[in-house]
Write a protein that holds these residues in place. Sequence first.
Motif, PDB file in Angstrom:
ATOM      1  N   MET A  79     -82.669  31.338  83.874  1.00  0.00           N
ATOM      2  CA  MET A  79     -81.814  30.628  83.308  1.00  0.00           C
ATOM      3  C   MET A  79     -81.904  29.145  83.987  1.00  0.00           C
ATOM      4  O   MET A  79     -82.002  28.907  84.923  1.00  0.00           O
ATOM      5  N   LYS A  80     -82.584  27.964  83.358  1.00  0.00           N
ATOM      6  CA  LYS A  80     -82.724  26.838  83.885  1.00  0.00           C
ATOM      7  C   LYS A  80     -81.286  26.152  83.685  1.00  0.00           C
ATOM      8  O   LYS A  80     -80.802  25.973  82.494  1.00  0.00           O
ATOM      9  N   THR A  81     -80.820  25.540  84.855  1.00  0.00           N
ATOM     10  CA  THR A  81     -79.436  25.101  84.791  1.00  0.00           C
ATOM     11  C   THR A  81     -79.370  23.505  85.298  1.00  0.00           C
ATOM     12  O   THR A  81     -80.002  23.405  86.342  1.00  0.00           O
ATOM     13  N   LEU A  82     -78.862  22.833  84.588  1.00  0.00           N
ATOM     14  CA  LEU A  82     -78.589  21.607  84.860  1.00  0.00           C
ATOM     15  C   LEU A  82     -76.995  21.266  85.145  1.00  0.00           C
ATOM     16  O   LEU A  82     -76.344  21.639  84.305  1.00  0.00           O
ATOM     17  N   ILE A  83     -76.640  20.799  86.399  1.00  0.00           N
ATOM     18  CA  ILE A  83     -75.440  20.674  86.925  1.00  0.00           C
ATOM     19  C   ILE A  83     -75.275  19.070  86.785  1.00  0.00           C
ATOM     20  O   ILE A  83     -76.070  18.296  87.405  1.00  0.00           O
ATOM     21  N   ILE A  84     -74.236  18.668  86.037  1.00  0.00           N
ATOM     22  CA  ILE A  84     -73.828  17.147  85.907  1.00  0.00           C
ATOM     23  C   ILE A  84     -72.729  17.046  87.100  1.00  0.00           C
ATOM     24  O   ILE A  84     -71.774  17.396  86.863  1.00  0.00           O
ATOM     25  N   GLY A  85     -73.142  16.244  87.934  1.00  0.00           N
ATOM     26  CA  GLY A  85     -72.236  15.939  88.915  1.00  0.00           C
ATOM     27  C   GLY A  85     -72.435  16.723  90.219  1.00  0.00           C
ATOM     28  O   GLY A  85     -72.564  17.759  90.368  1.00  0.00           O
ATOM     29  N   GLY A  86     -72.729  15.928  91.441  1.00  0.00           N
ATOM     30  CA  GLY A  86     -73.160  16.215  92.613  1.00  0.00           C
ATOM     31  C   GLY A  86     -72.066  16.072  93.629  1.00  0.00           C
ATOM     32  O   GLY A  86     -72.195  15.904  94.934  1.00  0.00           O
ATOM     33  N   GLY A  87     -70.782  16.523  93.221  1.00  0.00           N
ATOM     34  CA  GLY A  87     -69.543  16.386  94.027  1.00  0.00           C
ATOM     35  C   GLY A  87     -69.508  17.720  94.776  1.00  0.00           C
ATOM     36  O   GLY A  87     -70.414  18.401  95.089  1.00  0.00           O
ATOM     37  N   ILE A  88     -68.099  18.006  94.992  1.00  0.00           N
ATOM     38  CA  ILE A  88     -67.850  19.309  95.673  1.00  0.00           C
ATOM     39  C   ILE A  88     -68.358  20.389  95.072  1.00  0.00           C
ATOM     40  O   ILE A  88     -69.014  21.341  95.404  1.00  0.00           O
ATOM     41  N   ALA A  89     -67.922  20.494  93.802  1.00  0.00           N
ATOM     42  CA  ALA A  89     -68.238  21.777  92.818  1.00  0.00           C
ATOM     43  C   ALA A  89     -69.731  21.788  92.499  1.00  0.00           C
ATOM     44  O   ALA A  89     -70.310  22.863  92.759  1.00  0.00           O
ATOM     45  N   GLY A  90     -70.223  20.709  92.335  1.00  0.00           N
ATOM     46  CA  GLY A  90     -71.747  20.937  91.860  1.00  0.00           C
ATOM     47  C   GLY A  90     -72.843  20.730  93.128  1.00  0.00           C
ATOM     48  O   GLY A  90     -73.669  21.756  92.886  1.00  0.00           O
ATOM     49  N   SER A  91     -72.294  20.435  94.282  1.00  0.00           N
ATOM     50  CA  SER A  91     -73.351  20.700  95.287  1.00  0.00           C
ATOM     51  C   SER A  91     -73.021  22.113  96.010  1.00  0.00           C
ATOM     52  O   SER A  91     -74.212  22.562  96.089  1.00  0.00           O
ATOM     53  N   THR A  92     -71.787  22.638  95.831  1.00  0.00           N
ATOM     54  CA  THR A  92     -71.683  24.008  96.234  1.00  0.00           C
ATOM     55  C   THR A  92     -72.419  24.697  95.337  1.00  0.00           C
ATOM     56  O   THR A  92     -73.207  25.911  95.743  1.00  0.00           O
ATOM     57  N   LEU A  93     -72.270  24.610  94.050  1.00  0.00           N
ATOM     58  CA  LEU A  93     -72.959  25.498  93.115  1.00  0.00           C
ATOM     59  C   LEU A  93     -74.201  25.463  93.087  1.00  0.00           C
ATOM     60  O   LEU A  93     -74.996  26.394  93.287  1.00  0.00           O
ATOM     61  N   ALA A  94     -74.763  24.451  93.271  1.00  0.00           N
ATOM     62  CA  ALA A  94     -76.542  24.163  93.553  1.00  0.00           C
ATOM     63  C   ALA A  94     -76.646  24.872  94.527  1.00  0.00           C
ATOM     64  O   ALA A  94     -78.016  25.988  94.708  1.00  0.00           O
ATOM     65  N   TYR A  95     -76.320  24.733  95.880  1.00  0.00           N
ATOM     66  CA  TYR A  95     -76.470  25.571  97.048  1.00  0.00           C
ATOM     67  C   TYR A  95     -76.444  27.011  96.719  1.00  0.00           C
ATOM     68  O   TYR A  95     -77.406  27.777  97.001  1.00  0.00           O
TER      69      TYR A  95
END
Length: 406
Positions: free
Chosen positions: A1-17
Amino acid sequence: MKTLIIGGGIAGSTLAYALRRYGHDAIVAEARGKHHDTGGAFLYLAPNGVNALHAIGLGDVPSAAGGFVASGMDFHNAGGRRIADLDGSNDLERFGARGVVVRRARLHAELAERAQAVGATFLFDAHLVELRTHPRGVEAVFADGQTLTADAVIGADGIWSTVRRLTWPDAPRPAYNGIVDCGSWTEVDLPDTARQQMYFGHRAFFGYTVKDRVAYWFTNVPRRDEPARGQLEDLDQDDWMASIRRLHEQDPAPIRAILDAARHSLGAWPLYDMPALDSWHTDRICLVGDAAHAVSPSTGQGASLAIEDAAVLAHWMQQKTDPRAVFECFTADRKVRAEKIVRFGRQIGARKVSSTAGNLFRDLTLGMFLRMGGKATAEQYGYQYGYRVPDQPPRASISDPSAPDV
Ligand SMILES: Cc1cc2nc3c(=O)[nH]c(=O)nc-3n(C[C@H](O)[C@H](O)[C@H](O)COP(=O)(O)OP(=O)(O)OC[C@H]3O[C@@H](n4cnc5c(N)ncnc54)[C@H](O)[C@@H]3O)c2cc1C
């Protein structure tokens, strides 16, 4: 699944990690510039938030971001008498972690750096303005005209979420809580406080924690009318701090000492929460963190819930391949809990305002209210979901004397 996360705050950065640790690709589009200070003062990361970081292998982030342990709270009335407390001395044994006070910008930066270090791609100055859903994917359009297509788009873009507005134009807007929060950290001549100190002052609620002669303080200024967006940016600091000192001029000595020493506040933030949304997802788009369920900062839970969301969503993305199935499992795990905490935060906020309005019975009723709050807090801190990124060393046992504090 190619996932695009909008927002690199607390939720976005943690999810990306977490996605990268599971071996998935993760692209984060963040509206801010690479070196832009994320703003804000400090926040309390509750035991459940610290546990969620441990579960995905980021347990050292709070200390790497300069956080320090602050378990438990003392509540005082306007005369300075302690009227209730939340004992945090057993938090490690009860909940598996202790709460931490950490500067918000440092936590943001640490999480974003960790995500990039494991290969997440961050696009800065990428301000989402439009989403186009096609049968086989979602196309995201950014303010500079750039477009990106993904199988799934995650809206981790905070309380004023563009993803939410574009996807559910009729969704309720954030609800103003009747409080303007401000705070900072200030050098003081006061001893360390083992617990957070909370005061129902004569005219406003005040909280502080002292660590190494620095007071991390905030005050909740009651204000009935919702300020226009941006109205409280660029305040004249001398005028603003003078008004804050006047607000607390009859309150106990530590408050006055901190405010006398404080030259400025780092901002003035009207407080909001999110009314419950009918749904957090479509077939290909899902909201997380504040975008889905912003809670009043009075709960001290917003960042922790954002981290929990990230850990749980990453888990389901590992288990299932169809975005809709992922989002259904995620929502089933998270919606009831998050919305219950939103309601809890609303009650606390209302109480903070009314209990500083000269109610004769407030000390009595406050004690009762805080005891009920203690039960709710234990439920929040004790959250266990059991999802753990594989190949992580297990957490230090709580009976291990060499276990880290946080
Ligand atoms: C005054 C105050 C005090 C608080 N105190 C606490 C506390 O003590 N404890 C606690 O747990 N929580 C606290 N919180 C809440 C906490 O900060 C939030 O719950 C948390 O930051 C939510 O994380 P998030 O990732 O969902 O959103 P955010 O951290 O807000 O991140 C959203 C990101 O999305 C980006 N973005 C926005 N729009 C777009 C767009 N169109 N395109 C691309 N990117 C976009 C933003 O730039 C931002 O980086 C407090 C909040 C406030 C305002």
